[in-house]
Design a protein around this motif. Structure first.
Motif, PDB file in Angstrom:
ATOM      1  N   SER A  40      -1.381  -5.890  -1.813  1.00 55.21           N
ATOM      2  CA  SER A  40      -2.025  -4.601  -1.557  1.00 55.21           C
ATOM      3  C   SER A  40      -0.951  -3.515  -1.431  1.00 55.21           C
ATOM      4  O   SER A  40       0.205  -3.800  -1.121  1.00 55.21           O
ATOM      5  N   PHE A  73      -0.183   1.037  -0.680  1.00 52.36           N
ATOM      6  CA  PHE A  73      -0.512   2.452  -0.555  1.00 52.36           C
ATOM      7  C   PHE A  73      -0.110   3.145  -1.855  1.00 52.36           C
ATOM      8  O   PHE A  73       0.877   2.762  -2.486  1.00 52.36           O
ATOM      9  N   GLU A  82       3.516   4.250  -2.303  1.00 52.35           N
ATOM     10  CA  GLU A  82       4.534   3.200  -2.373  1.00 52.35           C
ATOM     11  C   GLU A  82       4.832   2.794  -3.814  1.00 52.35           C
ATOM     12  O   GLU A  82       5.912   2.270  -4.096  1.00 52.35           O
ATOM     13  N   PHE A  88      -5.309   3.478  -0.472  1.00 50.34           N
ATOM     14  CA  PHE A  88      -4.839   2.102  -0.315  1.00 50.34           C
ATOM     15  C   PHE A  88      -5.673   1.229  -1.240  1.00 50.34           C
ATOM     16  O   PHE A  88      -6.889   1.411  -1.354  1.00 50.34           O
ATOM     17  N   ARG A 126       0.775   5.669   5.595  1.00 49.97           N
ATOM     18  CA  ARG A 126       1.331   4.407   5.114  1.00 49.97           C
ATOM     19  C   ARG A 126       2.452   3.879   6.008  1.00 49.97           C
ATOM     20  O   ARG A 126       2.903   2.745   5.819  1.00 49.97           O
ATOM     21  N   ARG A 135       1.897   0.244  10.645  1.00 51.47           N
ATOM     22  CA  ARG A 135       1.732  -1.186  10.383  1.00 51.47           C
ATOM     23  C   ARG A 135       0.314  -1.623  10.675  1.00 51.47           C
ATOM     24  O   ARG A 135      -0.242  -2.479   9.980  1.00 51.47           O
ATOM     25  N   ARG A 168      -1.902  -0.731   7.714  1.00 52.46           N
ATOM     26  CA  ARG A 168      -1.696  -1.645   6.579  1.00 52.46           C
ATOM     27  C   ARG A 168      -2.441  -2.966   6.791  1.00 52.46           C
ATOM     28  O   ARG A 168      -3.180  -3.429   5.921  1.00 52.46           O
ATOM     29  N   GLU A 172      -5.830  -3.986   4.691  1.00 49.36           N
ATOM     30  CA  GLU A 172      -5.732  -5.179   3.853  1.00 49.36           C
ATOM     31  C   GLU A 172      -6.800  -6.196   4.249  1.00 49.36           C
ATOM     32  O   GLU A 172      -7.469  -6.783   3.393  1.00 49.36           O
TER      33      GLU A 172
END
Length: 261
Positions: free
Chosen positions: A173, A175, A178, A205, A227, A230, A233, A237
């Motif tokens: 996965s 962002f 990124e 995302f 992003r 943590r 994320r 996900e």
């Protein structure tokens, strides 16, 4: 993530008093039997919304409803604190697992995703994983503007969408920021993101799941998705994967046909 002592026991007594099995109450309240088991054993803490749903499914009178709310920690003394973000993520995931319709899965996502800056999301299937120009088909269950998706098709953005190219190349996965530098984009790809920003979407995302020669995608986006977090994320996900698994379980994701509700 434990409930106030006594909540599980009270819930179980109220259920038994009405002659309901865990399976029957879970079905009436539109939750998974596993989630209900966690609530009765004290392994999960209910949200205020969940307490109301259980009370409705049990057809509680006002006194029993107040007792159940108090046992869950929603008396005046604790009401302002409410459930933690971890409790809410866990509850949303369990609600998805017990859902019987795509709308229930999407509603469970809507209940928690805004906490991470996600205001809109939709799903898709990228077919022909090994071909040079794979087909892309989307499914929308009311959490994204269908008019924009029709525009996406009309302009054939799937042919140049850099996010789809990344999904094909990697299985994790990510962002948006990124994996692509939007300053370097040109042509239709640049135009696509400019139109998205004009509509209030500037970050997102993507969660993907490889399945029988195709790739299932959960595309989540909003005005501001951090992003660097943590927690964001991990939560995105987990929730994106959970939605894909359960929509696939219901046969709601597109294969060669489109699902548009």
């Amino acid at each position: 993530m434990t409930a106030t002592p006594g909540f599980g026991d009270l819930l179980k007594r109220l259920r038994h008093a009405r002659g309901l099995s865990q399976l029957a109450l879970a079905a009436n309240a539109a939750v998974s039997p596993r989630h209900l088991s966690f609530l009765e054993s004290g392994r999960a803490k209910p949200s205020e919304v969940m307490v109301s749903r259980l009370a409705s499914a049990l057809e509680l009178d006002p006194t029993d409803f107040d007792d159940l709310r108090t046992a869950a920690g929603f008396c005046a003394r604790n009401a302002e604190r409410g459930p933690s973000i971890g409790d809410r993520i866990f509850e949303s995931a369990l609600m998805m697992e017990g859902a019987h319709t795509a709308a229930q899965i999407v509603d469970a996502g809507r209940a928690i995703l805004p906490e991470f800056g996600i205001g809109q999301f939709f799903f898709g299937t990228l077919a022909g994983e090994s071909s040079a120009m794979p087909g892309f088909d989307w499914a929308n269950f009311g959490a994204f503007p269908t008019s924009w998706l029709h525009f996406y098709d009309r302009e054939r953005y799937a042919m140049t969408d850099p996010l789809l190219a990344v999904v094909r190349a990697r299985s994790d996965s990510f962002f948006w920021d990124e994996v692509i530098d939007r300053r370097t984009l040109a042509g239709p790809a640049r135009e696509m993101f400019e139109r998205a920003e004009a509509g209030g979407v500037s970050s997102g995302f993507v969660v993907s799941r490889r399945r029988e020669g195709s790739i299932q995608i959960a595309s989540m986006m909003g005005a501001r998705v951090d992003r660097r977090s943590r927690l964001a994320r991990v939560a995105l996900e987990m929730l994106g994967s959970r939605m894909l698994v359960d929509l696939d379980r219901l046969g709601a994701l597109p294969h060669s046909r489109r699902t548009d509700v």
